[in-house]
Design a protein around this motif. Sequence first.
Motif, PDB file in Angstrom:
ATOM      1  N   ILE A 210      63.324  26.548 -10.894  1.00 55.03           N
ATOM      2  CA  ILE A 210      62.655  25.245 -10.941  1.00 55.03           C
ATOM      3  C   ILE A 210      62.731  24.708 -12.367  1.00 55.03           C
ATOM      4  CG2 ILE A 210      60.451  24.028 -10.679  1.00 55.03           C
ATOM      5  CD1 ILE A 210      59.714  26.157  -8.567  1.00 55.03           C
ATOM      6  N   SER A 211      63.054  23.438 -12.490  1.00 57.26           N
ATOM      7  CA  SER A 211      63.039  22.763 -13.789  1.00 57.26           C
ATOM      8  C   SER A 211      61.988  21.666 -13.750  1.00 57.26           C
ATOM      9  CB  SER A 211      64.404  22.147 -14.103  1.00 57.26           C
ATOM     10  OG  SER A 211      65.389  23.144 -14.261  1.00 57.26           O
ATOM     11  N   LEU A 212      61.231  21.549 -14.824  1.00 56.92           N
ATOM     12  CA  LEU A 212      60.235  20.478 -14.896  1.00 56.92           C
ATOM     13  C   LEU A 212      60.102  19.969 -16.320  1.00 56.92           C
ATOM     14  CD1 LEU A 212      57.494  21.906 -16.174  1.00 56.92           C
ATOM     15  CD2 LEU A 212      57.230  22.756 -13.877  1.00 56.92           C
TER      16      LEU A 212
ATOM     17  N   ARG B   5      50.258  18.616  -1.484  1.00 56.05           N
ATOM     18  CA  ARG B   5      51.626  18.467  -0.997  1.00 56.05           C
ATOM     19  C   ARG B   5      52.550  18.038  -2.123  1.00 56.05           C
ATOM     20  NH1 ARG B   5      51.623  15.662   4.981  1.00 56.05           N
ATOM     21  NH2 ARG B   5      50.541  17.345   6.082  1.00 56.05           N
ATOM     22  N   LEU B   6      53.721  18.661  -2.165  1.00 57.51           N
ATOM     23  CA  LEU B   6      54.739  18.258  -3.123  1.00 57.51           C
ATOM     24  C   LEU B   6      55.743  17.377  -2.392  1.00 57.51           C
ATOM     25  CD1 LEU B   6      55.289  21.697  -4.869  1.00 57.51           C
ATOM     26  CD2 LEU B   6      54.124  19.724  -5.828  1.00 57.51           C
ATOM     27  N   PRO B   7      56.175  16.282  -3.018  1.00 52.22           N
ATOM     28  CA  PRO B   7      57.055  15.330  -2.332  1.00 52.22           C
ATOM     29  C   PRO B   7      58.515  15.790  -2.295  1.00 52.22           C
ATOM     30  CG  PRO B   7      56.630  14.568  -4.545  1.00 52.22           C
ATOM     31  CD  PRO B   7      55.818  15.831  -4.362  1.00 52.22           C
ATOM     32  N   PHE B   8      58.742  17.071  -2.016  1.00 49.85           N
ATOM     33  CA  PHE B   8      60.096  17.618  -1.908  1.00 49.85           C
ATOM     34  C   PHE B   8      60.259  18.252  -0.530  1.00 49.85           C
ATOM     35  CE2 PHE B   8      59.783  17.134  -6.405  1.00 49.85           C
ATOM     36  CZ  PHE B   8      61.073  17.001  -6.881  1.00 49.85           C
ATOM     37  N   ILE B   9      61.418  18.058   0.076  1.00 49.00           N
ATOM     38  CA  ILE B   9      61.683  18.576   1.407  1.00 49.00           C
ATOM     39  C   ILE B   9      62.662  19.744   1.313  1.00 49.00           C
ATOM     40  CG2 ILE B   9      62.634  18.035   3.690  1.00 49.00           C
ATOM     41  CD1 ILE B   9      61.824  15.115   3.143  1.00 49.00           C
ATOM     42  N   GLY B  10      62.314  20.861   1.941  1.00 47.36           N
ATOM     43  CA  GLY B  10      63.202  22.018   1.948  1.00 47.36           C
ATOM     44  C   GLY B  10      64.292  21.857   2.996  1.00 47.36           C
TER      45      GLY B  10
ATOM     46  N   PHE C 112      61.903  27.899 -14.857  1.00 52.04           N
ATOM     47  CA  PHE C 112      61.293  29.173 -14.483  1.00 52.04           C
ATOM     48  C   PHE C 112      61.753  29.571 -13.089  1.00 52.04           C
ATOM     49  CE2 PHE C 112      58.353  25.925 -13.010  1.00 52.04           C
ATOM     50  CZ  PHE C 112      57.832  26.396 -11.824  1.00 52.04           C
ATOM     51  N   GLU C 113      61.637  30.858 -12.788  1.00 49.47           N
ATOM     52  CA  GLU C 113      62.083  31.385 -11.509  1.00 49.47           C
ATOM     53  C   GLU C 113      61.047  31.092 -10.434  1.00 49.47           C
ATOM     54  OE1 GLU C 113      62.757  35.509 -12.236  1.00 49.47           O
ATOM     55  OE2 GLU C 113      64.598  35.159 -13.391  1.00 49.47           O
ATOM     56  N   GLY C 114      61.516  30.671  -9.252  1.00 47.64           N
ATOM     57  CA  GLY C 114      60.585  30.421  -8.160  1.00 47.64           C
ATOM     58  C   GLY C 114      61.112  29.392  -7.191  1.00 47.64           C
ATOM     59  N   ASN C 115      60.348  29.197  -6.126  1.00 49.51           N
ATOM     60  CA  ASN C 115      60.687  28.239  -5.076  1.00 49.51           C
ATOM     61  C   ASN C 115      59.453  27.377  -4.804  1.00 49.51           C
ATOM     62  OD1 ASN C 115      60.866  27.435  -2.027  1.00 49.51           O
ATOM     63  ND2 ASN C 115      62.945  28.009  -2.596  1.00 49.51           N
ATOM     64  N   LEU C 116      59.665  26.100  -4.543  1.00 46.47           N
ATOM     65  CA  LEU C 116      58.537  25.191  -4.349  1.00 46.47           C
ATOM     66  C   LEU C 116      57.668  25.558  -3.147  1.00 46.47           C
ATOM     67  CD1 LEU C 116      60.201  21.733  -5.154  1.00 46.47           C
ATOM     68  CD2 LEU C 116      58.535  22.981  -6.542  1.00 46.47           C
ATOM     69  N   ALA C 117      58.185  26.409  -2.261  1.00 46.37           N
ATOM     70  CA  ALA C 117      57.391  26.835  -1.107  1.00 46.37           C
ATOM     71  C   ALA C 117      56.510  28.041  -1.429  1.00 46.37           C
ATOM     72  CB  ALA C 117      58.313  27.173   0.067  1.00 46.37           C
ATOM     73  N   ASP C 118      56.711  28.681  -2.595  1.00 44.30           N
ATOM     74  CA  ASP C 118      55.934  29.872  -2.959  1.00 44.30           C
ATOM     75  C   ASP C 118      54.504  29.490  -3.335  1.00 44.30           C
ATOM     76  OD1 ASP C 118      58.308  31.213  -2.652  1.00 44.30           O
ATOM     77  OD2 ASP C 118      58.721  31.383  -4.802  1.00 44.30           O
ATOM     78  N   SER C 119      53.538  30.277  -2.889  1.00 44.41           N
ATOM     79  CA  SER C 119      52.137  29.972  -3.194  1.00 44.41           C
ATOM     80  C   SER C 119      51.857  30.068  -4.688  1.00 44.41           C
ATOM     81  CB  SER C 119      51.211  30.905  -2.411  1.00 44.41           C
ATOM     82  OG  SER C 119      51.488  32.259  -2.717  1.00 44.41           O
TER      83      SER C 119
END
Length: 374
Positions: free
Chosen positions: A297-299, A95-100, A345-352
Amino acid sequence: MDLSQLRQQIDTIDRQIVNLYEERMDVSRQVAEYKIETGKKVFDKQREQEKIAGVKALTHNDFNSHGVEELFEQIMSMSRKLQYQLLAAHGSEGRLPFIGVEELETDCARVVYQGAEGSYSQAAMRRFFGENVNAFHVETFRDAMSAIDEGSADFAVLPIENSTAGIVNEIYDLLVEFENYIVGEQVIPIEHCLLALPGTKMEEIKRVYSHPQSLMQSARYLAEHDWQQISMQNNAFAALKVAKEKDKTQAAIASEYAGETYGLEILKKGINDSDSNSTRFIIVTNQKIFRKNANKISLCLEIPHESGSLYHILSHFIYNNLNMTKIESRPIPDRNWEYRFFIDFEGNLADSAVKNALRGLREEARSMKILGNY
């Protein structure tokens, strides 16, 4: 033996290598199933180091030793990525501690920006939140981040990158220091103007005030004049200073909007070197949220200070077919010649695929912080 025969031998060996690779990956799959059942971690650094040392000892010269080391590093990297995928398939993505959320709650939000009225930051804020935004300004970037941290503001608007002058180093460092997260961005075209008191003539000017990046972005124009260049925290502060002190020997480099705000005259428009100059601003909050339609997404990563670390970390983006759009490095305080890496990078935290990549990055990096999905 002619060349065609030698190539046939290579083709035969390559087929054997492919067969052995697939056989090895099948065993890796079984290892992954065992780890899933027992809860063991995928990445076992000590085991991999022992394995590398063992296969290197089987070679007969230094060249082959280095080659085998690189080959097996890649093979084991592929094995880990297969195991991460299998963990995800078994519902163990972590689980990632981010809420959509569907949209950011901005109607009653209080927004802070660095600078003074008439700044580009204010323009970016109004473009993102609307003209009637409830806002206040502070003197420094740190003050803006602190305002969110302590709850006196819901969002902050901060410049992070200019297309000509590059990144704003302090913002990257503050993103690591504070538990604040990026939830949006706004790009503003930059057209610097030379501003002065009404009626000022060019030959009267002796000093020009502006932010260091704005001075840099206008270097070609400034080189044509023998003016002292003085750095300010913000372009709008520079315009405010000229307006307040009413000294015709002073001028400011700022936006047309700043000139209107402080009653200054535009002596020259568009003095920045690049016609396509623009600044990217980030919208920051202290909530771990992301819009469900976010696509960037930035990290931030700290990785082992050893050969091949960055190479292996970046392979997680390649293997999961994620498009990395930016990478920057910043020195780590008190650790000479070691660096943090900031990656977009391109993407969404909900993507597998994103979850899979983040699992691998988190296990193999020394530390990782998700800065935001926006």
